[in-house]
Design an enzyme around this catalytic site. Structure first.
Site, mmCIF file in Angstrom:
data_model
loop_
_atom_site.group_PDB
_atom_site.id
_atom_site.type_symbol
_atom_site.label_atom_id
_atom_site.label_comp_id
_atom_site.label_asym_id
_atom_site.label_seq_id
_atom_site.Cartn_x
_atom_site.Cartn_y
_atom_site.Cartn_z
ATOM 1 N N VAL A 78 26.446 -38.256 -2.901
ATOM 2 C CA VAL A 78 25.764 -39.503 -2.545
ATOM 3 C C VAL A 78 26.641 -40.391 -1.676
ATOM 4 O O VAL A 78 27.870 -40.313 -1.727
ATOM 5 C CB VAL A 78 25.310 -40.277 -3.812
ATOM 6 C CG1 VAL A 78 24.233 -39.522 -4.559
ATOM 7 C CG2 VAL A 78 26.491 -40.587 -4.726
ATOM 8 N N LYS A 132 38.736 -46.831 -1.228
ATOM 9 C CA LYS A 132 37.924 -47.850 -0.609
ATOM 10 C C LYS A 132 36.563 -47.927 -1.275
ATOM 11 O O LYS A 132 35.851 -48.919 -1.140
ATOM 12 C CB LYS A 132 37.702 -47.503 0.875
ATOM 13 C CG LYS A 132 38.944 -47.531 1.701
ATOM 14 C CD LYS A 132 38.578 -47.105 3.143
ATOM 15 C CE LYS A 132 39.819 -46.904 3.966
ATOM 16 N NZ LYS A 132 39.525 -46.159 5.205
ATOM 17 N N ASP A 145 33.826 -46.650 -8.207
ATOM 18 C CA ASP A 145 32.534 -46.362 -7.581
ATOM 19 C C ASP A 145 31.835 -45.217 -8.300
ATOM 20 O O ASP A 145 30.653 -45.305 -8.628
ATOM 21 C CB ASP A 145 32.700 -46.049 -6.084
ATOM 22 C CG ASP A 145 33.772 -45.000 -5.795
ATOM 23 O OD1 ASP A 145 34.462 -44.542 -6.741
ATOM 24 O OD2 ASP A 145 33.917 -44.624 -4.623
ATOM 25 N N ASP A 170 33.455 -38.373 -10.954
ATOM 26 C CA ASP A 170 32.940 -37.057 -10.609
ATOM 27 C C ASP A 170 33.686 -36.044 -11.481
ATOM 28 O O ASP A 170 33.327 -35.884 -12.652
ATOM 29 C CB ASP A 170 33.171 -36.886 -9.093
ATOM 30 C CG ASP A 170 32.569 -35.632 -8.506
ATOM 31 O OD1 ASP A 170 31.493 -35.223 -8.937
ATOM 32 O OD2 ASP A 170 33.182 -35.061 -7.594
ATOM 33 N N ARG A 206 29.250 -46.322 4.262
ATOM 34 C CA ARG A 206 29.663 -47.224 3.168
ATOM 35 C C ARG A 206 28.838 -48.503 3.134
ATOM 36 O O ARG A 206 28.708 -49.132 2.091
ATOM 37 C CB ARG A 206 31.135 -47.636 3.344
ATOM 38 C CG ARG A 206 32.134 -46.520 3.185
ATOM 39 C CD ARG A 206 33.546 -47.118 3.100
ATOM 40 N NE ARG A 206 34.592 -46.127 3.284
ATOM 41 C CZ ARG A 206 35.053 -45.338 2.320
ATOM 42 N NH1 ARG A 206 34.550 -45.400 1.120
ATOM 43 N NH2 ARG A 206 36.013 -44.472 2.574
HETATM 44 P P1 XMP Z 1 36.876 -37.515 -9.129
HETATM 45 O O1 XMP Z 1 36.450 -36.097 -8.855
HETATM 46 O O2 XMP Z 1 38.355 -37.684 -9.031
HETATM 47 O O3 XMP Z 1 36.232 -38.229 -7.901
HETATM 48 O O4 XMP Z 1 36.266 -38.064 -10.380
HETATM 49 C C1 XMP Z 1 36.195 -39.558 -7.759
HETATM 50 C C2 XMP Z 1 36.236 -39.885 -6.311
HETATM 51 O O5 XMP Z 1 35.645 -38.857 -5.499
HETATM 52 C C3 XMP Z 1 34.785 -39.405 -4.542
HETATM 53 N N1 XMP Z 1 33.413 -38.892 -4.795
HETATM 54 C C4 XMP Z 1 32.361 -39.115 -4.026
HETATM 55 N N2 XMP Z 1 32.252 -39.828 -2.902
HETATM 56 N N3 XMP Z 1 29.958 -39.303 -2.824
HETATM 57 C C5 XMP Z 1 31.035 -39.911 -2.300
HETATM 58 O O6 XMP Z 1 30.909 -40.562 -1.265
HETATM 59 C C6 XMP Z 1 29.970 -38.565 -3.956
HETATM 60 O O7 XMP Z 1 28.948 -38.034 -4.385
HETATM 61 C C7 XMP Z 1 31.259 -38.465 -4.587
HETATM 62 N N4 XMP Z 1 31.681 -37.851 -5.709
HETATM 63 C C8 XMP Z 1 32.994 -38.136 -5.805
HETATM 64 C C9 XMP Z 1 34.893 -40.885 -4.696
HETATM 65 O O8 XMP Z 1 35.864 -41.389 -3.783
HETATM 66 C C10 XMP Z 1 35.395 -41.090 -6.091
HETATM 67 O O9 XMP Z 1 36.160 -42.275 -6.290
HETATM 68 MG MG MG Z 2 36.815 -43.732 -4.876
#
Ligand code: XMP
Ligand code: MG
Length: 182
Positions: free
Chosen positions: A160, A50, A107, A110, A172
């Site tokens: 964040v 989402k 979005d 990470d 959100r």
């Molecule tokens: P990866 O680790 O697979 O993560 O690259 C990507 C997804 O992890 C969530 N994500 C976050 N969501 N604040 C959030 O609200 C953050 O700081 C954060 N870091 C990772 C997010 O859904 C992203 O698509």
């Molecule tokens: Mg995501």
């Protein structure tokens, strides 16, 4: 998660990292990136739900060439604010992407695991081309060596929320990106 008051809800937002104005100023860069891909073949913007729904809706309004929009959902499972490493594609695309220039709208990158999983799946379907645009990049946390073709903001290793990103489903709808802390 329950909040006794609005004050308690907002007390977890420790500071604004990227303001609504700063985001607005960077959006045309993403619009131009997509416009420049257009060569007479259709463009498909793929939003990963989402978290990317707000970014997608803003980017889409900066695009001036013919494009279509589709959604898929990927869930990365979290223990508190840390990724567990498990990624599930919980809703797939409903169309054939082989006649499209595909642009994935993310979005945040990470660890890179979500992106790596989705890219692997979509590339087997042979789109005309494949690009990734991310709003945020947290390079310090990368586990899989992967990057976006366009990243609007690089941020340090903070959890964040806002502008689509959530904690436990909340925040959100904040119009800016803020640091979350309990
Ligand atoms: P990866 O680790 O697979 O993560 O690259 C990507 C997804 O992890 C969530 N994500 C976050 N969501 N604040 C959030 O609200 C953050 O700081 C954060 N870091 C990772 C997010 O859904 C992203 O698509
Ligand atoms: Mg995501």
């Amino acid at each position: 998660m329950e909040f006794a008051s609005k004050n308690e809800y907002m007390s977890r937002i420790s500071r604004v990292i990227i303001s609504a104005d700063e985001i607005r100023q960077r959006l045309p860069v993403a619009g131009k990136f997509i416009d420049d891909l257009y060569d007479g073949h259709p463009i498909l913007l793929v939003s990963i739900l989402k978290g990317s729904f707000v970014f997608l809706s803003d980017i889409a309004r900066c695009v001036t060439v013919p494009c279509e929009i589709e959604f898929m959902e990927a869930k990365s499972y979290y223990e508190g604010t840390k990724s567990s490493g498990v990624v599930n594609i919980t809703m797939d695309l409903k169309c054939d992407i082989s006649n499209f220039h595909v642009v994935m709208i993310e979005d945040i990158i990470d660890t890179g695991r979500t992106l790596a999983n989705v890219i692997k799946l979509l590339k087997t379907r042979k789109p005309l081309s494949f690009n990734v645009i991310t709003l945020l990049d947290k390079p310090e946390r990368r586990v899989v060596p992967i990057s976006a073709d366009l990243s609007l903001f690089t941020i340090p290793d903070l959890f964040v929320v806002g502008y689509g990103l959530d904690y436990g489903g909340y925040y959100r709808n904040l119009p800016y990106i803020a640091e979350y802390s309990e």
